[in-house]
Write a protein that holds these residues in place. Sequence first.
Motif, PDB file in Angstrom:
ATOM      1  N   VAL A 111       0.821  -1.208   0.000  1.00 48.36           N
ATOM      2  CA  VAL A 111       0.000   0.000   0.000  1.00 48.36           C
ATOM      3  C   VAL A 111       0.862   1.269   0.000  1.00 48.36           C
ATOM      4  CG1 VAL A 111      -1.554   1.391   1.459  1.00 48.36           C
ATOM      5  CG2 VAL A 111      -2.074  -1.015   1.019  1.00 48.36           C
ATOM      6  N   LYS A 257      -7.591   0.961   1.048  1.00 44.49           N
ATOM      7  CA  LYS A 257      -6.476   0.595   0.161  1.00 44.49           C
ATOM      8  C   LYS A 257      -5.958  -0.803   0.498  1.00 44.49           C
ATOM      9  CE  LYS A 257      -6.356   4.632  -1.869  1.00 44.49           C
ATOM     10  NZ  LYS A 257      -6.839   4.784  -3.255  1.00 44.49           N
ATOM     11  N   TYR A 258      -5.906  -1.102   1.780  1.00 46.46           N
ATOM     12  CA  TYR A 258      -5.490  -2.455   2.183  1.00 46.46           C
ATOM     13  C   TYR A 258      -6.465  -3.497   1.624  1.00 46.46           C
ATOM     14  CZ  TYR A 258      -1.878  -1.185   5.678  1.00 46.46           C
ATOM     15  OH  TYR A 258      -0.744  -0.751   6.311  1.00 46.46           O
ATOM     16  N   VAL A 261      -5.650  -4.164  -2.029  1.00 46.77           N
ATOM     17  CA  VAL A 261      -4.480  -4.998  -2.309  1.00 46.77           C
ATOM     18  C   VAL A 261      -4.686  -6.422  -1.783  1.00 46.77           C
ATOM     19  CG1 VAL A 261      -2.812  -3.119  -2.543  1.00 46.77           C
ATOM     20  CG2 VAL A 261      -3.119  -4.186  -0.315  1.00 46.77           C
TER      21      VAL A 261
ATOM     22  N   PHE B   5       0.338   7.228  -0.570  1.00 46.14           N
ATOM     23  CA  PHE B   5       0.307   5.817  -0.936  1.00 46.14           C
ATOM     24  C   PHE B   5       1.347   5.527  -2.021  1.00 46.14           C
ATOM     25  CE2 PHE B   5      -4.176   6.601   0.442  1.00 46.14           C
ATOM     26  CZ  PHE B   5      -4.140   5.811   1.565  1.00 46.14           C
ATOM     27  N   MET B   9      -1.135   2.309  -6.131  1.00 42.75           N
ATOM     28  CA  MET B   9      -2.502   2.515  -5.656  1.00 42.75           C
ATOM     29  C   MET B   9      -3.294   3.417  -6.605  1.00 42.75           C
ATOM     30  SD  MET B   9      -2.243   0.427  -3.283  1.00 42.75           S
ATOM     31  CE  MET B   9      -3.988   0.458  -2.928  1.00 42.75           C
ATOM     32  N   ALA B 135      -0.363  -5.107  -9.758  1.00 51.56           N
ATOM     33  CA  ALA B 135       0.242  -4.518  -8.553  1.00 51.56           C
ATOM     34  C   ALA B 135       1.764  -4.439  -8.671  1.00 51.56           C
ATOM     35  CB  ALA B 135      -0.148  -5.323  -7.320  1.00 51.56           C
TER      36      ALA B 135
END
Lengths: 394, 394
Positions: A111, A257-258, A261, B5, B9, B135
């Motif tokens: 993050v 945001k966590y 992900v 972040f 993100m 990611a």
Amino acid sequence: MEFKFAERMEYLKASEIREILKVTERPEVISFAGGLPAPELFPVEEIKEVNRIVLEEEGTQALQYTTTEGYLPLREWIARRMNTRLRTNLASDNILLTHGSQQALDLSGKVFLDKGDVVLCESPTYLAAISAFRAYGCKFFEVPTDDEGMIPEELERILEKTEKVKIIYVIPDFQNPTGRTWSLERRERLVKAAIKHQVVVIEDNPYGELRFEGEALPSVKYFDPVGCVICLGTFSKTFCPGYRIGWVAGDQRAIQKYVLVKQGADLQCNTIAQREIAKYLELYQIDEHIAKIREVYRRRRDLTVKTMEDEFPEGVTFTRPQGGLFAWVELPAHINAREVLEKSLERNVAFVPGGSFFPNGGKENTFRINFSNMPEERIVIGLKCLAEVLREFI
Amino acid sequence: MEFKFAERMEYLKASEIREILKVTERPEVISFAGGLPAPELFPVEEIKEVNRIVLEEEGTQALQYTTTEGYLPLREWIARRMNTRLRTNLASDNILLTHGSQQALDLSGKVFLDKGDVVLCESPTYLAAISAFRAYGCKFFEVPTDDEGMIPEELERILEKTEKVKIIYVIPDFQNPTGRTWSLERRERLVKAAIKHQVVVIEDNPYGELRFEGEALPSVKYFDPVGCVICLGTFSKTFCPGYRIGWVAGDQRAIQKYVLVKQGADLQCNTIAQREIAKYLELYQIDEHIAKIREVYRRRRDLTVKTMEDEFPEGVTFTRPQGGLFAWVELPAHINAREVLEKSLERNVAFVPGGSFFPNGGKENTFRINFSNMPEERIVIGLKCLAEVLREFI
């Protein structure tokens, strides 16, 4: 086939602990190495019962996919627990369940960290946090640390002059590896510094419930009016590690945001594990269970400290933790703990050399002692044996 | 607090499916949206029994930490199963257990991808693989795909002219989202192209055991003499998704890297889940269980295809999958499936618009139908209702 791995694979190394743990699987080895809870305290019978009930009452849901955020009643329980014990002010929406708090560390890296970003940490710090963050290409600045936590002037100096600091990572209660606990004043100053520099604090608290004496302190989060502190917690030390249920708690903007992900990382935690823990918390008194753990570990800590006091040669110093699972030993500067380990493994005694708890290396004259996993008589035998090895080196 | 972040993100978005799934939790909604197995087929009674036995016989070990690699008897079973069914040649050392195959995707990204690297994928492809890989900052090149898999000439052309291709990601059996299965010839040509360009193939196979008709094909891995193919598997579709036990299988040099990144990501899988599945496999006949699932899904597939044939207006085409959980619908080019979804949700029927299965966007005139989760009568009612909505658009 020539594999072309990602660049990060050049600097990720196998955890020394995990390698040592393979040796300690031999039953004759007396191990002070892992961070393993005492398995004889696991509430096996109660877990049998909650498993039966969960499968009986909600079998199909308990085996199906569920939300990324996690089982609501469990998140509500965690929020209440934290608010009571750590004086936080959290609701279920502030909580994401994670696959152990190790995953919460990994997600924190994902993050917040870009390549080249800086993580400030205690010196020494938890070795598996180093590997989790390092995978995102960060650098570590170790903040000089004493018995009360990071030294505030040093922290502030580093924050002033360092660019791209994204995370200050701390374990304020019974730290891994040193067993030290931060003072109240240091907690407050940490938050002030973090707010001034707009840096996130990751407050990792796996051992806080295991206090043997003295008064419980409010969390670092307690001093945070702006949402800069993100808390990590786990059931691994108060219940069972095998379930892999931990959590991250904090400001909703960050938690969202966590969640994002985590979706990409593994969709969700084990459904039935979440529901079984929630059912256990509903039907049983976890405080009584934790009191039992605390009492056993306190006796083991007492014995560990006493045996080290009686047996370790002069020139060897160590911490006297008020809780948790670990004590930290410092040898005279010229002695390398990895060499001590070699000799001590020959006598079937294991521990973890301290070097790998320093992300930038150094302090090879230190090691960590775990006192939670061995019965009392083996603690004494093992430490006496280790003392003999140490005498050979001094 | 202004959170800073990580860059990633900015381009990670919430999974559209997970958002739609929240709507589908209302019991009145007929959902073709998720990839959920039929919960009424979960072997709840058997699981009760294996849980009891595991806790009875190995309670403390089952609740303790374990190795990152995973429970050996389960890894041995997986190797044997793959060797028999997919004609691979694997041993337990080639297998790492993961927290669902979603984690295997995430770890694949971590092991192989640097920012700017390229992933080749089918067009369309599995949406959660897109988020897992994205990611790590990769780009996606979609390889034109027909009913037999990626078109080899297109794949070879892209490999010739593209730099930094690290992964070719494929789901050769009953693909998500299209339900299509690769031909034997295409499997072989894929491996040849991968070897020529020294690129890793990730062969994702969550649905392979759910074949309703026709002959099972050997895996892509079968054609791989050099170790370039890495296989992902899971118990989510043949047993229960709630356990979150999947695996990655491949060349040991690669698997060792996966073990390293799993250590940092979450240490290990849920211990008791691993042991319960192993015990289930020891005590019960999973083939009989899978046969049951297959039969139920086959009937649902039949009904889905038949109802679409009977009810969907002209100009709408769809796949007729030989197995798995999904069919893929293509509307006339001017119709946007997201708008169809809006109307259809008003009538309590849900599905996933196809757009998000294309990593670079496009093809908004498509959607995915899951046929595994709804009982037969609701499939008919739901698809008839959806057909009415479609007629309004055409």
